[in-house]
Scaffold this active site. Structure first.
Site, PDB file in Angstrom:
ATOM      1  N   PRO A  25       0.786  -1.227   0.000  1.00 27.57           N
ATOM      2  CA  PRO A  25       0.000   0.000   0.000  1.00 27.57           C
ATOM      3  C   PRO A  25       0.820   1.280   0.000  1.00 27.57           C
ATOM      4  O   PRO A  25       1.819   1.389   0.712  1.00 27.57           O
ATOM      5  CB  PRO A  25      -0.834  -0.098   1.285  1.00 27.57           C
ATOM      6  N   ASN A  26       0.362   2.192  -0.830  1.00 29.80           N
ATOM      7  CA  ASN A  26       0.894   3.560  -0.944  1.00 29.80           C
ATOM      8  C   ASN A  26       2.206   3.653  -1.694  1.00 29.80           C
ATOM      9  O   ASN A  26       2.682   4.753  -1.964  1.00 29.80           O
ATOM     10  CB  ASN A  26       1.010   4.232   0.438  1.00 29.80           C
ATOM     11  N   ARG A  33       5.462  12.026  -3.238  1.00 32.09           N
ATOM     12  CA  ARG A  33       5.296  12.608  -1.895  1.00 32.09           C
ATOM     13  C   ARG A  33       6.488  12.169  -1.037  1.00 32.09           C
ATOM     14  O   ARG A  33       7.138  11.183  -1.325  1.00 32.09           O
ATOM     15  CB  ARG A  33       4.036  12.049  -1.209  1.00 32.09           C
ATOM     16  N   TYR A  38      11.494   8.774   0.947  1.00 35.35           N
ATOM     17  CA  TYR A  38      11.431   7.691  -0.055  1.00 35.35           C
ATOM     18  C   TYR A  38      12.132   8.004  -1.376  1.00 35.35           C
ATOM     19  O   TYR A  38      12.142   7.164  -2.276  1.00 35.35           O
ATOM     20  CB  TYR A  38       9.958   7.337  -0.324  1.00 35.35           C
ATOM     21  N   ASN A  89       8.043  -5.546  -0.847  1.00 35.67           N
ATOM     22  CA  ASN A  89       7.965  -4.416   0.073  1.00 35.67           C
ATOM     23  C   ASN A  89       6.503  -4.356   0.504  1.00 35.67           C
ATOM     24  O   ASN A  89       5.652  -3.863  -0.238  1.00 35.67           O
ATOM     25  CB  ASN A  89       8.391  -3.104  -0.583  1.00 35.67           C
ATOM     26  N   ALA A  92       3.087  -0.754   4.886  1.00 28.93           N
ATOM     27  CA  ALA A  92       2.608  -0.813   6.275  1.00 28.93           C
ATOM     28  C   ALA A  92       2.053  -2.188   6.655  1.00 28.93           C
ATOM     29  O   ALA A  92       1.937  -2.497   7.847  1.00 28.93           O
ATOM     30  CB  ALA A  92       1.555   0.262   6.495  1.00 28.93           C
ATOM     31  N   GLU A 113      12.316  -9.453   2.174  1.00 35.51           N
ATOM     32  CA  GLU A 113      11.514  -8.284   2.541  1.00 35.51           C
ATOM     33  C   GLU A 113      12.364  -7.032   2.342  1.00 35.51           C
ATOM     34  O   GLU A 113      13.507  -6.986   2.807  1.00 35.51           O
ATOM     35  CB  GLU A 113      11.079  -8.410   4.010  1.00 35.51           C
ATOM     36  N   HIS A 115      12.498  -2.740   2.590  1.00 31.56           N
ATOM     37  CA  HIS A 115      11.943  -1.437   2.958  1.00 31.56           C
ATOM     38  C   HIS A 115      12.889  -0.363   2.469  1.00 31.56           C
ATOM     39  O   HIS A 115      14.117  -0.469   2.680  1.00 31.56           O
ATOM     40  CB  HIS A 115      11.766  -1.318   4.478  1.00 31.56           C
ATOM     41  N   ARG A 122      12.781   4.847  12.584  1.00 32.19           N
ATOM     42  CA  ARG A 122      11.507   5.565  12.520  1.00 32.19           C
ATOM     43  C   ARG A 122      10.649   5.251  13.755  1.00 32.19           C
ATOM     44  O   ARG A 122      11.159   4.766  14.757  1.00 32.19           O
ATOM     45  CB  ARG A 122      10.819   5.223  11.194  1.00 32.19           C
TER      46      ARG A 122
END
Ligand code: CA2
Length: 164
Positions: A25-26, A33, A38, A89, A92, A113, A115, A122
């Protein structure tokens, strides 16, 4: 068996090497953004980079992104028929999804995995991943280069299993 041809590594064994790259997601917002976290590259840029790298390595690649948990789960299920590795990835969903964990456990396809950001630098809620302990490896904090590292590593892992 592997030979170099025109500078590229060619897989001459009959088994096709196929890797599924999933983004959660996203991640479709990449490059649009929060570039401080990112980066500036879009998801399309990332996928193009990976396709170029894949053809050099002699592997085929399928890249998919979804904001829906069930869709990612369906794609993991379908991968059992054709992918030797998954690079994911989970966005969330890494921090929330027992269902995605169960899907990956269920199909038993080895996965990395990824990220983009360093999740350990974070918020505390990002420090736990439901996938990390069942992944072959986790790459976090290398920006989009993390995907390239994961692809190189996935290709090597597949080669090591084909050699057996
Ligand atoms: O660092 C990563 O790759 C993350 O998986 C990204 C997720 C976040 O929830 C994870 O904790 C770490 C968020 C993806 C959102 O992607 C965006 C990209 C550009 C702009 C806005 C969001």
């Amino acid at each position: 068996m592997f030979v170099t041809f025109g500078g590229n590594m060619q897989n001459t064994s009959r088994q096709k090497k196929h890797i599924l790259v999933l983004n959660g997601p996203n991640l479709n917002l990449l490059g649009r953004r929060e570039p401080n976290i990112y980066g500036h590259e879009t998801l399309k840029d990332v996928e193009q980079l990976l396709h170029t790298q894949a053809s050099t390595l002699g592997v085929t690649l399928e890249c998919k992104q979804s904001n829906r948990e069930y869709e990612l789960i369906e794609w993991v299920h379908e991968a059992v028929n054709n992918a030797q590795m998954i690079i994911i990835n989970p966005g969330a969903f890494a921090h929330t999804s027992v269902a995605l964990r169960d899907a990956l456990l269920g199909v038993g396809i080895p996965f990395y995995e990824v990220h983009i950001s360093n999740i350990y630098r974070r918020e505390a809620f990002r420090h736990h991943s439901y996938l990390a302990d069942i992944a072959e490896g986790v790459i976090s904090g290398f920006g989009i280069y993390g995907y390239e590292l994961a692809l190189a590593a996935a290709n090597r892992l597949i080669d090591s299993t084909l050699e057996k």
